[in-house]
Design an enzyme around this catalytic site. Structure first.
Site, PDB file in Angstrom:
ATOM      1  N   ASN A   1       0.839  -1.210   0.000  1.00  5.82           N
ATOM      2  CA  ASN A   1       0.000   0.000   0.000  1.00  5.82           C
ATOM      3  C   ASN A   1       0.866   1.249   0.000  1.00  5.82           C
ATOM      4  OD1 ASN A   1      -2.412  -1.422   0.338  1.00  5.82           O
ATOM      5  ND2 ASN A   1      -2.421  -1.191   2.569  1.00  5.82           N
TER       6      ASN A   1
ATOM      7  N   ASP B   1       0.532   4.468   2.445  1.00  2.00           N
ATOM      8  CA  ASP B   1      -0.171   4.885   3.666  1.00  2.00           C
ATOM      9  C   ASP B   1      -0.240   6.410   3.755  1.00  2.00           C
ATOM     10  OD1 ASP B   1      -0.210   2.211   4.325  1.00  2.00           O
ATOM     11  OD2 ASP B   1       1.223   2.377   5.985  1.00  2.00           O
TER      12      ASP B   1
ATOM     13  N   GLY C   1       2.226  -6.834   3.734  1.00  2.00           N
ATOM     14  CA  GLY C   1       3.171  -7.676   2.995  1.00  2.00           C
ATOM     15  C   GLY C   1       4.476  -6.939   2.736  1.00  2.00           C
TER      16      GLY C   1
ATOM     17  N   ASP D   1       3.912  -5.807  12.183  1.00  2.00           N
ATOM     18  CA  ASP D   1       4.742  -6.189  11.027  1.00  2.00           C
ATOM     19  C   ASP D   1       6.197  -6.377  11.460  1.00  2.00           C
ATOM     20  OD1 ASP D   1       2.484  -5.948   9.437  1.00  2.00           O
ATOM     21  OD2 ASP D   1       2.860  -3.820   9.080  1.00  2.00           O
TER      22      ASP D   1
ATOM     23  N   GLY E   1       4.611   5.928  11.749  1.00  2.00           N
ATOM     24  CA  GLY E   1       4.484   5.224  10.480  1.00  2.00           C
ATOM     25  C   GLY E   1       4.799   3.750  10.582  1.00  2.00           C
TER      26      GLY E   1
ATOM     27  N   SER F   1       9.189   2.989  10.314  1.00  2.00           N
ATOM     28  CA  SER F   1       9.603   2.761  11.709  1.00  2.00           C
ATOM     29  C   SER F   1      10.264   1.394  11.922  1.00  2.00           C
ATOM     30  CB  SER F   1       8.384   2.874  12.630  1.00  2.00           C
ATOM     31  OG  SER F   1       7.532   1.770  12.434  1.00  2.00           O
TER      32      SER F   1
HETATM   33  O1  RIB Z   1       0.302  -3.058   9.619  1.00  2.00           O
HETATM   34  C1  RIB Z   1       0.294  -1.738   9.184  1.00  2.00           C
HETATM   35  C2  RIB Z   1      -0.233  -1.661   7.781  1.00  2.00           C
HETATM   36  O2  RIB Z   1      -1.598  -1.997   7.764  1.00  2.00           O
HETATM   37  C3  RIB Z   1      -0.141  -0.286   7.184  1.00  2.00           C
HETATM   38  O3  RIB Z   1       1.083  -0.066   6.536  1.00  2.00           O
HETATM   39  C4  RIB Z   1      -1.349  -0.219   6.277  1.00  2.00           C
HETATM   40  O4  RIB Z   1      -1.006  -0.189   4.915  1.00  2.00           O
HETATM   41  C5  RIB Z   1      -2.225  -1.402   6.642  1.00  2.00           C
HETATM   42  O5  RIB Z   1      -2.288  -2.382   5.661  1.00  2.00           O
END
Ligand code: RIB
Length: 305
Positions: A11, A13, A41, A252, A287, A291
Site C-alpha cells: 500500500n 499509507d 506484505g 509487522d 508510520g 519505523s
Molecule cells: O500493519 C500496518 C499496515 O496496515 C499499514 O502499513 C497499512 O497499509 C495497513 O495495511
C-alpha cells in the site's frame, strides 16, 4: 535461495496524527502527516530485509505513481520485487491511518490491486516459494492466493509463519501447515471464538490454535506482552519499555523479525524475544515501514534490557 518470501499487500499509507481518534460522525484537526509506503506484505518484506534476511515479495500493485513508489522502496531496501506484478485496471492499495497522542491507531484501507492477486500469479512465482526457508503471509490478499502459496512452499519443505490479519477462522488443513501463527487479541478471538482480554485468555487462545494444528502460536495479551505456546511448552515475551509514538507497523516488525530469526536458525523462544524487541522499537517512530528497525538497533535494545 531466500530466507523469507512474503505474500501480502503493498500500500501507500496516508497517516495523520492528532490528540484523539475521531468517533463516527466526528472530524478532528490533527497535526502530523506522513505519506509513506506500507501494506503488511511490503512492510514485513522490508522488515525482514532490514534485519539482514534475503527476501522476496509476491504482491500486486496498480499501474500508477503509487505502484512505482512501492517498487522503488522495495528495491531501496534490497527486497526482490520481481514478482510484484502490475495490474492495469486497479489502483495500488491505499491505507488511511489515524494515530492519537498515545500512539493508538485505526486504519481504513482500499485494497485496489491487492485484491487482484490470484492463485495463478502465485504459481508463477513458484521458483521463489520453492527456494525459501520461511514463507511469511497475512490474510489481506485473496484466500486462494494465500492457500496456494502455503501449498507450494510446504511441498518444497519451507516453514510457514502467519500474521493472520484480518483474522477469521482458518480450516484445519491450513492450520496444520503453520509453523507459527501470530494473532493480536482481536484476531485470536476471530480465529478461535475465545474472547482474549488478559493473560489467561491469551494463553487459552494460543493453546486452542496449537491443539487445532499450528505448531506454535504467539498471542498478544495487551500490556502483559505476548504468550508463545508450542506443543509441550510455553513462554512469555515481555513488553520492552520504550517511548511509544505510534503502534502502526509494530505487528509487522514482530512478524518479520520472527520469520527472519527462524530462517537464520534461531530457536522459537529466542526468535520471539528478538521479535518483541523489534516490535517495541517500531512503536517509537511514526508510520509503518518508516519505523521498522535494523538488526543493529534491535540488538542494542536487547543488550540494554
Ligand atoms: O500493519 C500496518 C499496515 O496496515 C499499514 O502499513 C497499512 O497499509 C495497513 O495495511
Amino acid at each position: 535461495m531466500y530466507d523469507v518470501v512474503v505474500v501480502g499487500k503493498a500500500n501507500i499509507d496516508y497517516l495523520a496524527r492528532g490528540a484523539e481518534l475521531p468517533r463516527p460522525g466526528e472530524g478532528i484537526n490533527g497535526d502530523d502527516f506522513q505519506e509513506a509506503c506500507g501494506g503488511k506484505g511490503a512492510n514485513q518484506a522490508v522488515g525482514a530485509a532490514r534485519l539482514g534476511a534475503r527476501v522476496a515479495l509476491i504482491a500486486r500493485i496498480g499501474n500508477d505513481h503509487r505502484g512505482s513508489r512501492v517498487l522503488a522502496a522495495l528495491k531501496a531496501d534490497g527486497v526482490d520485487a520481481s514478482q510484484v506484478t502490475c495490474d492495469d485496471t486497479a489502483h495500488t492499495g491505499v491505507a488511511l491511518c489515524q494515530v492519537d497522542a498515545r500512539g493508538n491507531k485505526q486504519i481504513l484501507s482500499a485494497a485496489g490491486a491487492n485484491a487482484r492477486l490470484t492463485a495463478a500469479m502465485v504459481r508463477n512465482a513458484s521458483p521463489l516459494l520453492k527456494s525459501c526457508k520461511i514463507l511469511l503471509c497475512q490474510l489481506g490478499v485473496p484466500f486462494e492466493a494465500f492457500a496456494e502459496a502455503v501449498r507450494i512452499a510446504r511441498s518444497a519443505g519451507a516453514r510457514v509463519v502467519l500474521d493472520p490479519a484480518p483474522g477469521f477462522p482458518l480450516p484445519q488443513e491450513i492450520l496444520r501447515e503453520l509453523e507459527v501463527v501470530r494473532p493480536n487479541a482481536l484476531e485470536a478471538q476471530a480465529m478461535t471464538g475465545l474472547a482474549v482480554v488478559d493473560k489467561d485468555t491469551a494463553r487459552a487462545a494460543a493453546q486452542h490454535l496449537v491443539e487445532h494444528g499450528a505448531k506454535a502460536a504467539a498471542v498478544q495479551a495487551g500490556k502483559d506482552g505476548d504468550v508463545l505456546v508450542w506443543r509441550g511448552g510455553e513462554t512469555w515475551l515481555p513488553r520492552f519499555e520504550v517511548q511509544r509514538v505510534d503502534v502502526t507497523g509494530a505487528g509487522d516488525a514482530f512478524a518479520s523479525a520472527l520469520a527472519s530469526c527462524l530462517a537464520m536458525g534461531d530457536e522459537l523462544p529466542r526468535a520471539g524475544r528478538f521479535a518483541s524487541a523489534s516490535a517495541a522499537l517500531a512503536t517509537t517512530r511514526l508510520g509503518a515501514q518508516a519505523s521498522l528497525p535494523t538488526r543493529a538497533q534491535v540488538e542494542a535494545l536487547l543488550a540494554r534490557s
